[in-house]
Motif scaffolding. Structure first.
Motif, PDB file in Angstrom:
ATOM      1  N   UNK A  71     -23.940  64.016  80.148  1.00 25.35           N
ATOM      2  CA  UNK A  71     -24.041  65.099  81.125  1.00 25.35           C
ATOM      3  C   UNK A  71     -25.486  65.543  81.311  1.00 25.35           C
ATOM      4  N   UNK A  72     -26.240  65.629  80.227  1.00 22.41           N
ATOM      5  CA  UNK A  72     -27.634  66.066  80.315  1.00 22.41           C
ATOM      6  C   UNK A  72     -28.511  65.000  80.972  1.00 22.41           C
ATOM      7  N   UNK A  73     -28.277  63.731  80.631  1.00 21.34           N
ATOM      8  CA  UNK A  73     -29.059  62.646  81.257  1.00 21.34           C
ATOM      9  C   UNK A  73     -28.790  62.599  82.756  1.00 21.34           C
ATOM     10  N   UNK A  74     -27.530  62.741  83.133  1.00 19.88           N
ATOM     11  CA  UNK A  74     -27.184  62.737  84.550  1.00 19.88           C
ATOM     12  C   UNK A  74     -27.838  63.919  85.262  1.00 19.88           C
ATOM     13  N   UNK A  75     -27.851  65.072  84.603  1.00 20.68           N
ATOM     14  CA  UNK A  75     -28.488  66.250  85.206  1.00 20.68           C
ATOM     15  C   UNK A  75     -29.973  66.013  85.434  1.00 20.68           C
ATOM     16  N   UNK A  76     -30.628  65.382  84.479  1.00 17.86           N
ATOM     17  CA  UNK A  76     -32.065  65.107  84.622  1.00 17.86           C
ATOM     18  C   UNK A  76     -32.324  64.222  85.844  1.00 17.86           C
ATOM     19  N   UNK A  77     -31.546  63.161  85.982  1.00 13.77           N
ATOM     20  CA  UNK A  77     -31.800  62.215  87.066  1.00 13.77           C
ATOM     21  C   UNK A  77     -31.389  62.765  88.429  1.00 13.77           C
ATOM     22  N   UNK A  78     -30.430  63.667  88.443  1.00 14.30           N
ATOM     23  CA  UNK A  78     -29.958  64.213  89.718  1.00 14.30           C
ATOM     24  C   UNK A  78     -30.720  65.469  90.146  1.00 14.30           C
ATOM     25  N   UNK A  79     -31.347  66.157  89.209  1.00 14.40           N
ATOM     26  CA  UNK A  79     -32.069  67.387  89.531  1.00 14.40           C
ATOM     27  C   UNK A  79     -33.569  67.106  89.641  1.00 14.40           C
ATOM     28  N   UNK A 111     -28.085  55.820  75.170  1.00 11.39           N
ATOM     29  CA  UNK A 111     -27.210  56.702  74.404  1.00 11.39           C
ATOM     30  C   UNK A 111     -26.119  57.286  75.287  1.00 11.39           C
ATOM     31  N   UNK A 112     -26.496  57.743  76.487  1.00 14.14           N
ATOM     32  CA  UNK A 112     -25.531  58.378  77.384  1.00 14.14           C
ATOM     33  C   UNK A 112     -24.368  57.459  77.715  1.00 14.14           C
ATOM     34  N   UNK A 113     -24.628  56.164  77.776  1.00  8.75           N
ATOM     35  CA  UNK A 113     -23.561  55.211  78.100  1.00  8.75           C
ATOM     36  C   UNK A 113     -22.668  54.899  76.908  1.00  8.75           C
ATOM     37  N   UNK A 114     -22.953  55.527  75.747  1.00  6.72           N
ATOM     38  CA  UNK A 114     -22.082  55.431  74.576  1.00  6.72           C
ATOM     39  C   UNK A 114     -21.434  56.784  74.265  1.00  6.72           C
ATOM     40  N   UNK A 115     -21.528  57.712  75.194  1.00  8.82           N
ATOM     41  CA  UNK A 115     -21.014  59.067  75.010  1.00  8.82           C
ATOM     42  C   UNK A 115     -19.530  59.091  75.357  1.00  8.82           C
ATOM     43  N   UNK A 116     -18.701  59.442  74.383  1.00  8.55           N
ATOM     44  CA  UNK A 116     -17.248  59.462  74.591  1.00  8.55           C
ATOM     45  C   UNK A 116     -16.826  60.474  75.642  1.00  8.55           C
ATOM     46  N   UNK A 117     -17.668  61.456  75.925  1.00 14.69           N
ATOM     47  CA  UNK A 117     -17.331  62.435  76.952  1.00 14.69           C
ATOM     48  C   UNK A 117     -17.287  61.803  78.340  1.00 14.69           C
ATOM     49  N   UNK A 171     -17.258  58.041  78.605  1.00 16.12           N
ATOM     50  CA  UNK A 171     -16.671  56.717  78.471  1.00 16.12           C
ATOM     51  C   UNK A 171     -15.654  56.728  77.329  1.00 16.12           C
ATOM     52  N   UNK A 172     -14.376  56.871  77.617  1.00 13.17           N
ATOM     53  CA  UNK A 172     -13.364  56.864  76.551  1.00 13.17           C
ATOM     54  C   UNK A 172     -13.474  55.589  75.711  1.00 13.17           C
ATOM     55  N   UNK A 173     -13.368  55.771  74.401  1.00 11.77           N
ATOM     56  CA  UNK A 173     -13.491  54.641  73.460  1.00 11.77           C
ATOM     57  C   UNK A 173     -14.765  53.827  73.763  1.00 11.77           C
ATOM     58  N   UNK A 174     -15.915  54.462  73.703  1.00 11.11           N
ATOM     59  CA  UNK A 174     -17.153  53.793  74.126  1.00 11.11           C
ATOM     60  C   UNK A 174     -17.504  52.569  73.294  1.00 11.11           C
ATOM     61  N   UNK A 175     -16.984  52.504  72.067  1.00 11.43           N
ATOM     62  CA  UNK A 175     -17.294  51.364  71.207  1.00 11.43           C
ATOM     63  C   UNK A 175     -16.545  50.102  71.630  1.00 11.43           C
ATOM     64  N   UNK A 176     -15.561  50.238  72.510  1.00  9.29           N
ATOM     65  CA  UNK A 176     -14.750  49.110  72.961  1.00  9.29           C
ATOM     66  C   UNK A 176     -15.352  48.476  74.205  1.00  9.29           C
ATOM     67  N   UNK A 177     -15.467  47.155  74.167  1.00 10.00           N
ATOM     68  CA  UNK A 177     -15.937  46.429  75.348  1.00 10.00           C
ATOM     69  C   UNK A 177     -14.779  46.278  76.324  1.00 10.00           C
ATOM     70  N   UNK A 178     -14.923  46.873  77.498  1.00  8.67           N
ATOM     71  CA  UNK A 178     -13.859  46.851  78.493  1.00  8.67           C
ATOM     72  C   UNK A 178     -14.456  46.450  79.838  1.00  8.67           C
ATOM     73  N   UNK A 179     -14.259  45.197  80.198  1.00  6.68           N
ATOM     74  CA  UNK A 179     -14.837  44.678  81.425  1.00  6.68           C
ATOM     75  C   UNK A 179     -14.208  45.282  82.686  1.00  6.68           C
ATOM     76  N   UNK A 180     -13.128  46.027  82.511  1.00  9.82           N
ATOM     77  CA  UNK A 180     -12.468  46.638  83.664  1.00  9.82           C
ATOM     78  C   UNK A 180     -12.919  48.082  83.909  1.00  9.82           C
ATOM     79  N   UNK A 181     -13.860  48.576  83.128  1.00  8.98           N
ATOM     80  CA  UNK A 181     -14.368  49.927  83.363  1.00  8.98           C
ATOM     81  C   UNK A 181     -15.051  50.007  84.735  1.00  8.98           C
ATOM     82  N   UNK A 182     -14.927  51.167  85.367  1.00  5.82           N
ATOM     83  CA  UNK A 182     -15.760  51.446  86.532  1.00  5.82           C
ATOM     84  C   UNK A 182     -17.183  51.694  86.039  1.00  5.82           C
TER      85      UNK A 182
END
Length: 408
Positions: A54-62, A330-336, A338-349
């Motif tokens: 959320x914070x990384x996204x805020x930085x890039x969008x603001x 780090x943000x792309x491993x944030x469970x908030x 990406x549910x189950x961020x440790x799992x490789x899921x090629x079907x994620x958006x």
């Protein structure tokens, strides 16, 4: 137990960022997990690390709060080094207009054919970085974008040193060769400007006499000569923006292709599924493997910004002028996010990932980059038995050489 934070706290303040940088590249996932949990906005005397999605996204969008000031010494008055100025809005819109998305299927077909041909002709061994990733991107630049009559080695060097200086030669990088990188970027920019001036002059004559083809340079000139563009978009600005097509294409492709393949080759289960998907005639069935691999192993682990006014982020006050790293790895491993961020899921958006940035500075050529990177990786994995012959050779923070081998 705070394994990383305790060790950082025991260091002299000036030594904290250099040590954090070592972990950022060498032990990223456990280091990031601790920061997200205990110090999501971690301040050092030199810069601040921000690690939650959320914070990384805020930085890039603001962008009105977190600006791209550090680009300006490297890129001058190019729109990428500006935050929603008239120049930025106008020139990015013009460039998006001439990069026709209706051409993407044909463009991807071209990319696939060039990559497949280079792999076939390699006869069992190929430097996948210089002999494929960069080579395919350069083919796109010369054959599709219209960089006619250019020496490909020169195109590569112009792109390489521009990206090295902009993204890997910031004050906080502390490079011992910083002055040399700047010198090479300046020399390359001068030589590129000479080449582009000649190219644009030649194309201008062709366009005015009813020819010129339908590639980006000719399209830009037709728009210019039509009188429909603002007078501020003069020939100098046109040349500047044509150069951006080269600089944005080659090294980013090289890095993302290398990182995606590196992660997949290190994870056999995901690799096996990716190989099967690569054979599917519908290329879209494959692409998720690339974006998910880059969520774990991105080419750019962070984006840097400068605080424009005193502001509070994550409960921490950041003063005007401070340098902030949005640590998007780090943000792309944030469970908030990406549910189950440790799992490789090629079907994620992949909309919430940061592979192509976010906000006003999202990659201009995102749609082209999706086709270019994914199709190049796909063609590699269509080769039966292809595998690394050794580790990647790194240079200046980017993959330089990496040999893959297979039974020819």
């Amino acid at each position: 137990m705070s394994a990383y934070l305790d060790r950082l706290g025991a260091l002299a303040p000036a030594a904290r960022w250099p040590q954090a940088r070592t972990w950022l590249y060498g032990e990223p996932l456990p280091f990031f997990a601790e920061l997200r949990a205990e110090a999501p906005v971690y301040v050092t005397p030199e810069l601040t690390l921000v690690t939650r999605h959320a914070d990384c996204s805020a930085i890039l969008r603001q962008h009105h709060i977190f600006g791209v000031d550090l680009y300006k010494p490297k890129q001058g008055d190019y729109w990428m080094a500006q935050d929603e100025t008239p120049v930025h809005v106008r020139e990015k819109a013009i460039m998006r207009a001439i990069l026709d998305r209706e051409q993407l299927p044909a463009m991807r077909k071209f990319i696939g054919e060039v990559a497949a041909t280079r792999l076939k002709n390699a006869k069992g061994s190929l430097d996948i970085q210089h002999g494929l990733a960069r080579a395919v991107a350069l083919s796109l630049v010369t054959d599709w974008f219209g960089f006619e009559g250019a020496d490909r080695q020169s195109l590569f060097e112009w792109s390489y040193w521009s990206q090295q200086d902009a993204f890997h030669n910031q004050p906080f990088d502390h490079r011992s060769d910083a002055a040399g990188v700047i010198e090479k970027r300046q020399k390359g920019s001068f030589m590129m400007a000479l080449y582009l001036a000649r190219l644009v002059a030649k194309k201008a004559i062709e366009v005015k006499t009813g020819g010129g083809g339908d590639k980006p340079v000719a399209r830009l000139l037709r728009l210019k000569f039509s009188g429909g563009l603002a007078p501020e978009f003069d020939i100098k600005r046109l040349i500047f923006n044509v150069g951006g097509l080269l600089i944005g294409a080659v090294e980013t492709t090289n890095h993302t292709v290398g990182n995606a393949l590196d992660w997949l080759f290190r994870h056999p289960e995901a690799l096996a599924r990716a190989r099967v998907a690569a054979q599917n005639p519908d290329a879209r069935k494959f692409d998720g493997f690339v974006w998910e691999a880059l969520r774990f192993n991105p080419a750019f682990p962070y984006f840097f910004r400068t605080v424009q006014r005193d502001t509070v982020l994550g409960g921490v006050t950041l003063p005007k002028g401070a340098t902030v790293l949005a640590v998007t790895h780090s943000a792309m491993q944030d469970a908030a996010a990406f549910p189950h961020p440790e799992t490789f899921d090629e079907n994620r958006a992949f909309d919430d990932t940061f592979t192509f940035g976010q906000g006003i500075h999202e990659c201009l050529g995102k749609a082209i980059g999706v086709a270019l990177v994914a199709e190049t990786v796909r063609q590699v994995l269509r080769v039966p038995g292809i595998a690394p012959a050794g580790d990647i050779e790194w240079r200046g923070g980017v993959p330089e050489h990496w040999t893959l081998k297979w039974a020819a």
